[in-house]
Scaffold this motif. Structure first.
Motif, PDB file in Angstrom:
ATOM      1  N   SER A  85       0.823  -1.207   0.000  1.00  0.00           N
ATOM      2  CA  SER A  85       0.000   0.000   0.000  1.00  0.00           C
ATOM      3  C   SER A  85       0.863   1.265   0.000  1.00  0.00           C
ATOM      4  N   VAL A  86       1.941   1.238   0.792  1.00  0.00           N
ATOM      5  CA  VAL A  86       2.858   2.380   0.809  1.00  0.00           C
ATOM      6  C   VAL A  86       3.524   2.544  -0.566  1.00  0.00           C
ATOM      7  N   ALA A  87       3.962   1.435  -1.148  1.00  0.00           N
ATOM      8  CA  ALA A  87       4.676   1.493  -2.432  1.00  0.00           C
ATOM      9  C   ALA A  87       3.808   2.132  -3.531  1.00  0.00           C
ATOM     10  N   GLY A  88       2.511   1.927  -3.452  1.00  0.00           N
ATOM     11  CA  GLY A  88       1.640   2.459  -4.492  1.00  0.00           C
ATOM     12  C   GLY A  88       0.906   3.724  -4.092  1.00  0.00           C
ATOM     13  N   CYS A  89       1.237   4.273  -2.930  1.00  0.00           N
ATOM     14  CA  CYS A  89       0.462   5.403  -2.398  1.00  0.00           C
ATOM     15  C   CYS A  89       0.641   6.686  -3.218  1.00  0.00           C
ATOM     16  N   GLN A  90      -0.483   7.343  -3.469  1.00  0.00           N
ATOM     17  CA  GLN A  90      -0.445   8.649  -4.132  1.00  0.00           C
ATOM     18  C   GLN A  90      -1.341   9.621  -3.372  1.00  0.00           C
ATOM     19  N   ALA A  91      -1.398   9.420  -2.050  1.00  0.00           N
ATOM     20  CA  ALA A  91      -2.329  10.200  -1.237  1.00  0.00           C
ATOM     21  C   ALA A  91      -1.911  11.654  -1.061  1.00  0.00           C
ATOM     22  N   CYS A  92      -0.639  11.954  -1.280  1.00  0.00           N
ATOM     23  CA  CYS A  92      -0.238  13.363  -1.225  1.00  0.00           C
ATOM     24  C   CYS A  92       0.719  13.659  -2.371  1.00  0.00           C
ATOM     25  N   SER A  93       1.018  14.920  -2.547  1.00  0.00           N
ATOM     26  CA  SER A  93       1.772  15.337  -3.736  1.00  0.00           C
ATOM     27  C   SER A  93       3.235  14.873  -3.713  1.00  0.00           C
ATOM     28  N   LEU A  94       3.716  14.404  -2.566  1.00  0.00           N
ATOM     29  CA  LEU A  94       5.099  13.927  -2.519  1.00  0.00           C
ATOM     30  C   LEU A  94       5.303  12.704  -3.409  1.00  0.00           C
ATOM     31  N   SER A  95       4.222  12.035  -3.748  1.00  0.00           N
ATOM     32  CA  SER A  95       4.342  10.862  -4.624  1.00  0.00           C
ATOM     33  C   SER A  95       4.886  11.265  -5.996  1.00  0.00           C
ATOM     34  N   GLN A  96       4.662  12.517  -6.378  1.00  0.00           N
ATOM     35  CA  GLN A  96       5.047  12.936  -7.728  1.00  0.00           C
ATOM     36  C   GLN A  96       6.552  13.149  -7.881  1.00  0.00           C
ATOM     37  N   GLY A  97       7.236  13.444  -6.778  1.00  0.00           N
ATOM     38  CA  GLY A  97       8.662  13.741  -6.900  1.00  0.00           C
ATOM     39  C   GLY A  97       9.572  12.627  -6.431  1.00  0.00           C
ATOM     40  N   ARG A  98       8.998  11.544  -5.951  1.00  0.00           N
ATOM     41  CA  ARG A  98       9.845  10.495  -5.362  1.00  0.00           C
ATOM     42  C   ARG A  98      10.434   9.584  -6.439  1.00  0.00           C
ATOM     43  N   THR A  99      11.598   9.002  -6.112  1.00  0.00           N
ATOM     44  CA  THR A  99      12.121   7.907  -6.920  1.00  0.00           C
ATOM     45  C   THR A  99      11.417   6.627  -6.517  1.00  0.00           C
ATOM     46  N   VAL A 158       8.489   9.252   9.624  1.00  0.00           N
ATOM     47  CA  VAL A 158       7.106   9.739   9.640  1.00  0.00           C
ATOM     48  C   VAL A 158       6.548   9.746   8.224  1.00  0.00           C
ATOM     49  N   LEU A 159       7.333  10.279   7.285  1.00  0.00           N
ATOM     50  CA  LEU A 159       6.917  10.303   5.881  1.00  0.00           C
ATOM     51  C   LEU A 159       7.659   9.237   5.099  1.00  0.00           C
ATOM     52  N   LYS A 160       6.982   8.645   4.158  1.00  0.00           N
ATOM     53  CA  LYS A 160       7.601   7.576   3.353  1.00  0.00           C
ATOM     54  C   LYS A 160       8.135   8.080   2.010  1.00  0.00           C
ATOM     55  N   CYS A 161       7.891   9.325   1.686  1.00  0.00           N
ATOM     56  CA  CYS A 161       8.395   9.902   0.429  1.00  0.00           C
ATOM     57  C   CYS A 161       9.198  11.161   0.739  1.00  0.00           C
ATOM     58  N   ARG A 162      10.171  11.432  -0.113  1.00  0.00           N
ATOM     59  CA  ARG A 162      11.080  12.556   0.127  1.00  0.00           C
ATOM     60  C   ARG A 162      10.422  13.899  -0.196  1.00  0.00           C
ATOM     61  N   GLY A 175      -0.581  14.237   7.732  1.00  0.00           N
ATOM     62  CA  GLY A 175      -1.909  13.662   7.961  1.00  0.00           C
ATOM     63  C   GLY A 175      -2.192  12.490   7.033  1.00  0.00           C
ATOM     64  N   SER A 176      -1.748  12.618   5.774  1.00  0.00           N
ATOM     65  CA  SER A 176      -1.981  11.537   4.814  1.00  0.00           C
ATOM     66  C   SER A 176      -1.136  10.311   5.122  1.00  0.00           C
ATOM     67  N   CYS A 177       0.075  10.533   5.603  1.00  0.00           N
ATOM     68  CA  CYS A 177       1.015   9.425   5.789  1.00  0.00           C
ATOM     69  C   CYS A 177       0.932   8.776   7.175  1.00  0.00           C
ATOM     70  N   GLU A 178       0.375   9.505   8.113  1.00  0.00           N
ATOM     71  CA  GLU A 178       0.382   9.062   9.506  1.00  0.00           C
ATOM     72  C   GLU A 178      -0.191   7.661   9.749  1.00  0.00           C
ATOM     73  N   PRO A 179      -1.269   7.283   9.066  1.00  0.00           N
ATOM     74  CA  PRO A 179      -1.795   5.929   9.311  1.00  0.00           C
ATOM     75  C   PRO A 179      -0.781   4.827   9.018  1.00  0.00           C
ATOM     76  N   PHE A 180       0.115   5.060   8.063  1.00  0.00           N
ATOM     77  CA  PHE A 180       1.132   4.041   7.767  1.00  0.00           C
ATOM     78  C   PHE A 180       2.073   3.864   8.957  1.00  0.00           C
ATOM     79  N   LEU A 181       2.529   4.973   9.521  1.00  0.00           N
ATOM     80  CA  LEU A 181       3.423   4.875  10.675  1.00  0.00           C
ATOM     81  C   LEU A 181       2.694   4.266  11.869  1.00  0.00           C
TER      82      LEU A 181
HETATM   83  S1  SF4 Z   1       4.378  10.708   1.749  1.00  0.00           S
HETATM   84 FE1  SF4 Z   1       3.057   9.082   2.528  1.00  0.00          FE
HETATM   85  S2  SF4 Z   1       0.962   9.795   2.065  1.00  0.00           S
HETATM   86 FE2  SF4 Z   1       2.370  10.980   0.755  1.00  0.00          FE
HETATM   87  S3  SF4 Z   1       2.455   9.799  -1.150  1.00  0.00           S
HETATM   88 FE3  SF4 Z   1       4.182   9.125   0.135  1.00  0.00          FE
HETATM   89  S4  SF4 Z   1       3.404   7.326   1.209  1.00  0.00           S
HETATM   90 FE4  SF4 Z   1       1.613   8.422   0.402  1.00  0.00          FE
END
Ligand code: SF4
Length: 264
Positions: A85-99, A158-162, A175-181
Motif C-alpha cells: 500500500s505504501v509502495a503504491g500510495c499517491q495520497a499526497c503530492s510527494l508521490s510525484q517527486g519520489r524515486t 514519519v513520511l515515506k516519500c522525500r 496527515g496523509s502518511c500518519e496511518p502508515f506509521l
Molecule cells: S508521503 Fe506518505 S501519504 Fe504521501 S504519497 Fe508518500 S506514502 Fe503516500
C-alpha cells in the motif's frame, strides 16, 4: 551493561571518548583522553540520565500520545499489504517527486523502534532509511548500546516519500502518511520508541515544544492497552553538523536503554 570491544569501537567512532557505564549507579571511565567538543558537564549528563527520572518511571505521570490510525483498511493491514500500500500510495503530492517510497527496515518484531522524519536524497535513491553518513552514525549509536540495525531495531520515518529539497513536511502530508506509521508501530509492538529530531518528536508526541524541552524526559505512546515509553533525541544528521551535542544524544540512549531493560 559493560561495553565489549565492538561497543567501545563504536563509542570512539561517535567521538564520545570516555566510556560511562551506569550499572549499579557506578560510573566507569575508560583511560583515554577526552575528545574535543565534549565538555565534562555533557559527559556527566550522560551518566546521570542513565538513571530513570524518579517521577517518570511508568507510574502514571507520563503524558500519552497517539497517532491517527486512519479510517478503514490501513489499521487492519498485515506487513505485506502495508508495504504494498505504501509502495503504491499517491495520497499526497510527494508521490510525484519520489524515486521510490522508503518503507522502513529492520526486525519487524524488534523491541526497539527508531523513528525519523522523512527520506533524504540518498534514502530516496536506495529505498532505505538512514543510509549515507547519517546512517553510519546511527549504526554506531546502535552499536554503542549493543544493538544491530538488522537484528534489534526497526527503523521508519514519519513520511515515506522525500519532500523536495528536504523541506519540512507539510501538515497535510503528515496527515496523509500518519496511518502508515501508526500501523507500523502497532505491528512491531515495540517495548521502547526513540524519536530522532524535532519534527518526528513533535509529530509523534502531538506537541510543538522544542526538542531541547522534550529531551531528557520519558514520554508515552498509546498502543492498545499499553503505553510504550518514548525517548526523544537528536537526528543523526543534526549531530553530524553539531558534534558537540553527541554527549546529549548518548545520555538519551542511556535513558532509552534503562527503559528497555525495565520493560523486558
Ligand atoms: S508521503 Fe506518505 S501519504 Fe504521501 S504519497 Fe508518500 S506514502 Fe503516500
Amino acid at each position: 551493561m559493560t561495553m565489549d570491544e565492538n561497543q567501545q569501537r563504536a563509542w570512539r567512532a561517535l567521538g564520545l571518548g570516555p566510556v560511562w557505564d551506569s550499572r549499579a549507579g557506578q560510573v566507569q571511565r575508560e583511560e583515554q583522553a577526552s575528545p574535543p567538543g565534549l565538555s565534562s558537564s555533557e559527559r556527566s549528563a550522560g551518566a546521570d540520565r542513565a538513571v530513570l527520572p524518579a517521577d517518570q518511571d511508568g507510574s502514571g505521570s507520563v503524558a500519552v500520545a497517539e497517532l491517527t490510525a486512519g479510517q478503514g483498511e490501513v489499521s487492519a493491514m498485515g506487513w505485506a499489504a502495508l508495504e504494498s500500500s505504501v509502495a503504491g500510495c499517491q495520497a499526497c503530492s510527494l508521490s510525484q517527486g519520489r524515486t521510490q517510497t522508503v518503507f522502513g527496515v529492520g526486525n519487524r518484531n524488534a523491541d526497539w523502534m527508531f523513528i525519523g522524519e522523512a527520506p533524504g536524497a540518498e534514502e530516496d535513491a536506495r529505498g532505505e532509511p538512514f543510509v549515507g553518513q547519517a546512517g553510519r552514525l546511527l549504526d554506531n549509536m546502535f552499536a554503542a548500546i549493543g544493538l544491530s540495525r538488522s537484528k534489534d531495531v526497526f527503523i521508519a520515518n514519519v513520511l515515506k516519500c522525500r519532500p523536495p529539497h528536504n523541506r519540512d513536511p507539510l501538515p497535510a502530508e503528515v496527515g496523509s502518511c500518519e496511518p502508515f506509521l501508526a500501523r507500523q508501530i502497532a505491528l512491531v509492538d515495540p517495548r521502547i520508541i526513540v524519536v530522532m529530531g524535532r519534527f518526528a518528536a513533535q509529530t509523534l508526541l502531538r506537541t510543538d515544544a522544542s526538542i531541547s524541552s522534550l529531551r531528557g524526559r520519558v514520554h508515552g505512546f498509546a498502543l492498545g492497552e499499553r503505553t510504550v515509553p518514548v525517548v526523544v533525541t537528536y537526528h543523526p544528521a543534526y549531530l553530524l553538523r553539531t558534534p558537540s551535542d553527541k554527549g546529549k544524544s548518548w545520555s538519551d540512549l542511556c535513558l532509552a536503554r534503562a527503559l528497555a531493560a525495565q520493560a523486558s
